[in-house]
Every structure is written in C-alpha cells, then in structure tokens.
Design an enzyme around this catalytic site. Structure first.
Site, PDB file in Angstrom:
ATOM      1  N   TYR A   1      15.330  30.878   6.477  1.00 47.11           N
ATOM      2  CA  TYR A   1      14.144  31.520   7.044  1.00 47.11           C
ATOM      3  C   TYR A   1      14.263  31.676   8.557  1.00 47.11           C
ATOM      4  O   TYR A   1      14.773  30.797   9.259  1.00 47.11           O
ATOM      5  CB  TYR A   1      12.903  30.692   6.726  1.00 47.11           C
ATOM      6  CG  TYR A   1      12.405  30.850   5.316  1.00 47.11           C
ATOM      7  CD1 TYR A   1      12.043  32.093   4.804  1.00 47.11           C
ATOM      8  CD2 TYR A   1      12.294  29.740   4.488  1.00 47.11           C
ATOM      9  CE1 TYR A   1      11.579  32.226   3.502  1.00 47.11           C
ATOM     10  CE2 TYR A   1      11.822  29.861   3.186  1.00 47.11           C
ATOM     11  CZ  TYR A   1      11.472  31.110   2.701  1.00 47.11           C
ATOM     12  OH  TYR A   1      11.012  31.240   1.422  1.00 47.11           O
TER      13      TYR A   1
ATOM     14  N   LYS B   1       0.841  -1.197   0.000  1.00 48.75           N
ATOM     15  CA  LYS B   1       0.000   0.000   0.000  1.00 48.75           C
ATOM     16  C   LYS B   1       0.876   1.247   0.000  1.00 48.75           C
ATOM     17  O   LYS B   1       2.095   1.173   0.188  1.00 48.75           O
ATOM     18  CB  LYS B   1      -0.933  -0.010   1.217  1.00 48.75           C
ATOM     19  CG  LYS B   1      -0.222   0.013   2.559  1.00 48.75           C
ATOM     20  CD  LYS B   1      -1.204  -0.061   3.713  1.00 48.75           C
ATOM     21  CE  LYS B   1      -0.463  -0.039   5.049  1.00 48.75           C
ATOM     22  NZ  LYS B   1      -1.380  -0.006   6.198  1.00 48.75           N
TER      23      LYS B   1
END
Length: 345
Positions: free
Chosen positions: A242, A33
């Site tokens: 940042y 999955k």
C-alpha cells in the site's frame, strides 16, 4: 498452515514466577488480566497454581468468572476494578474478591454482599484507581470490621528506579496503612525490583512473568512464526504494498507472510521491523496491512516456510521499541487467529 504459530513457554513463565517470588520477601501472587497478557489466562494460571501461586489478579469480574472456571475452587481471584454495578452475581457465584476503589463501591458491596470478602485499593499518588486518604480515613473503621482480605495500591513509576514518585508513594501508602490488620500489597514487577521496602505482605508480578521489561533477567516466553504465502521477484524501481512505500533499490526477492495489524502487528512498524530466518534478519518491506506482511528475503540462500518476528533474536521489548510502543502492548495485542502451542502444559 495459513496462520502464524504462537508458541508460549509455560515453563519459562513458571521459572520467572519462581525467580520473582524468591526475589520478593513476601507472598507472591500473579497478575493474569487481559487473558494472561495475551498468553492465555487459563493456561498460565493453572501452571502457576501448580507452582504454588494462591492469589491471582484480573481486571474485571467477567475475567474473574472465566478464571474461576479454569482454576476451580481454592485460589483467590481478585478484581482490580472492584464491585461495579451489575457485578454482584458474578462476585458471589464465582467467589471473587473485589478491590473496592471508592466509598460508593464499598456501600454497594456491603449492601449486596455483606458477608462476602473484599479488599480495598488506595490511591497513593497515581490518581487512577483507589480511595484517597480522606475517603479511606472516613470508611476505614467500618471496612476493617468486615471480611477484608487485602489493602493495596499501585506504583506509577516503578520501572524507573530513581523516579521520586516511588519514594513518595511508598511513604503515602505506609502512612495510610499504618496499623492496618489486613495484608498489604504495593508492588507489581517493577516494585519487586525496587527492593524489600516495597514488598509488604504480598507482591503481584505481571509483565515480568511474561518476559517483559523491567525484569531484565526474565526468560523469554513467546515465539511467533509467520508462514510464507508467496515469493516474488521485484525489479529495480518497482514498489511493494500500500502507498508504494517500499521502492526496490536492487533486484529484490519479496516474501509475503500471513499476518498483519488484525493479528496485533501494529501498522507503525511498517518499513521498520525485522523478521528472522534463524539468525539472519530480514527487513519488513512496505506497509503492514490487515492480513499480510511483505519481507525482503533477497539475501537468504534458501527461503524457509516461515519467518520469526518474536524469537530469541528479537523479544517483545525489542519489537516494541521498533514499533514505538511498550512490550505490554505487543503481548496483549497478539491476535486470536494464531495457532497456539504451549510448552510445559
């Protein structure tokens, strides 16, 4: 090359599957999955089918349909989410086997595809998916009279061998399935490692195939190399990135790399993670941004054209610990921008 190189070792996945299959005293399937835990479900499943895997598990019918196109006819493809509204055509046309999770799903399946095979998922204590004991008791006779292929449940705490939930769920599942004629399945990777009492007829290894805990003996599967875009010198006291969260405490050489949180390198690892130039660790300097990382490479005698963030020196669970998460999230977050290379395809 402006994107990272994600190398996926299918030989290692195959070796992990063989080892877990040998460890389990049962038939062994494979969970693929979430696009094979980020490694590419089609590539993984085709390789494991060559190794002898005949039962595959995915989360949704849509995943199952894509996997059927990759595998062709023959292998079983089981759907954990069962038979959802709107799934009938996918289940029928792609020969998928839904794990029915409720009496409502059972009724939907019998009404839409009465002769089509199905499995049943039972809730043995996780309280997530599956029929509870009274629901199973009320529908068992009718379901067992049909083309039932598997009765399964899932362990909540299998990665903690001493957790009392393991024995409690084993007892509950054993009691709920006493006398059942279909094959039974309880264990994924962690359950396999708990021992033969948990193996029943079919095991469903997942994360252990891809090199993740709790399978400590797994061969590493993924390597992620990130290209260096630019090198700059940063003076003492200057900041990087940042929020100016990194402040140079010495004259510092900074490498800017092409990857960021858009590529699955989550922001929480800002100023914490390490990257590697061969065996030499280099600290992440500043915040992870959408597309870029900044790394302190001052101590390198020569700047390479890339640095590794997943490699023999730092596996998925090592990086996950730094990032405050689990190896599953690291694997399944690996972004679509990476160039992918498969070994042993």
């Amino acid at each position: 090359m402006g994107t990272g190189l994600l190398t996926i070792d299918l030989d290692a996945i195959a070796a992990n599957w063989r080892a877990l299959a040998k460890h389990a005293r049962a038939q062994t399937g494979a969970v693929v999955k979430a696009d094979g835990y980020g490694c590419g479900a089609a590539h993984v499943a085709r390789r494991l089918a060559r190794e002898g895997a005949r039962q595959f598990f995915v989360a949704t019918a849509e995943e199952g349909a894509a996997l059927r196109h990759a595998l062709g006819e023959g292998p079983e493809i089981n759907i954990f989410s069962g038979h959802m509204a709107g799934d009938t055509a996918l289940i029928r046309d792609h020969a998928l086997i839904p794990m029915l999770n409720s009496p409502a799903q059972a009724a939907r399946h019998r009404a839409a595809l009465p002769a089509h095979p199905y499995g049943v998922q039972l809730d043995s204590g996780m309280n997530r998916l599956g029929m509870e004991a009274p629901e199973w008791a009320a529908t068992r006779a009718e379901l067992e009279a049909g083309p039932i292929t598997l009765v399964m449940s899932h362990l909540a705490c299998a990665d903690e061998p001493d957790h009392p939930m393991n024995a409690a769920q084993l007892a509950a599942f054993t009691a709920m399935t006493a006398g059942v004629r279909a094959p039974r399945s309880l264990s994924a990777t962690g359950g396999i490692l708990l021992g033969p009492d948990y193996h029943f007829d079919l095991t469903r290894p997942g994360v252990g195939l891809y090199g993740g805990a709790p399978y400590a003996a797994a061969r590493p599967v993924v390597r992620l190399a990130l290209p260096v875009v630019q090198i700059r010198d940063v003076a003492l006291g200057e900041t990087v990135g940042y929020a100016a969260s990194f402040v140079a405490t010495r004259p510092t050489k900074i490498a800017t790399l092409s990857a960021g949180y858009a590529d699955g390198l989550i922001r929480y690892m800002s100023n914490k993670a390490q990257l590697f130039a061969a065996d030499t660790p280099c600290a992440l300097a500043g915040r992870v941004s959408m597309d870029l990382l900044t790394v302190d490479v001052t101590d390198l005698s020569e700047i390479p054209d890339h640095l590794d963030i997943l490699c023999p020196q730092q596996g998925v669970d090592d990086l996950a610990e730094i990032a405050g998460t689990i190896g599953y999230e690291i694997l399944t977050s690996l972004g679509g921008r990476y160039q992918r290379a498969y070994l042993g395809a």
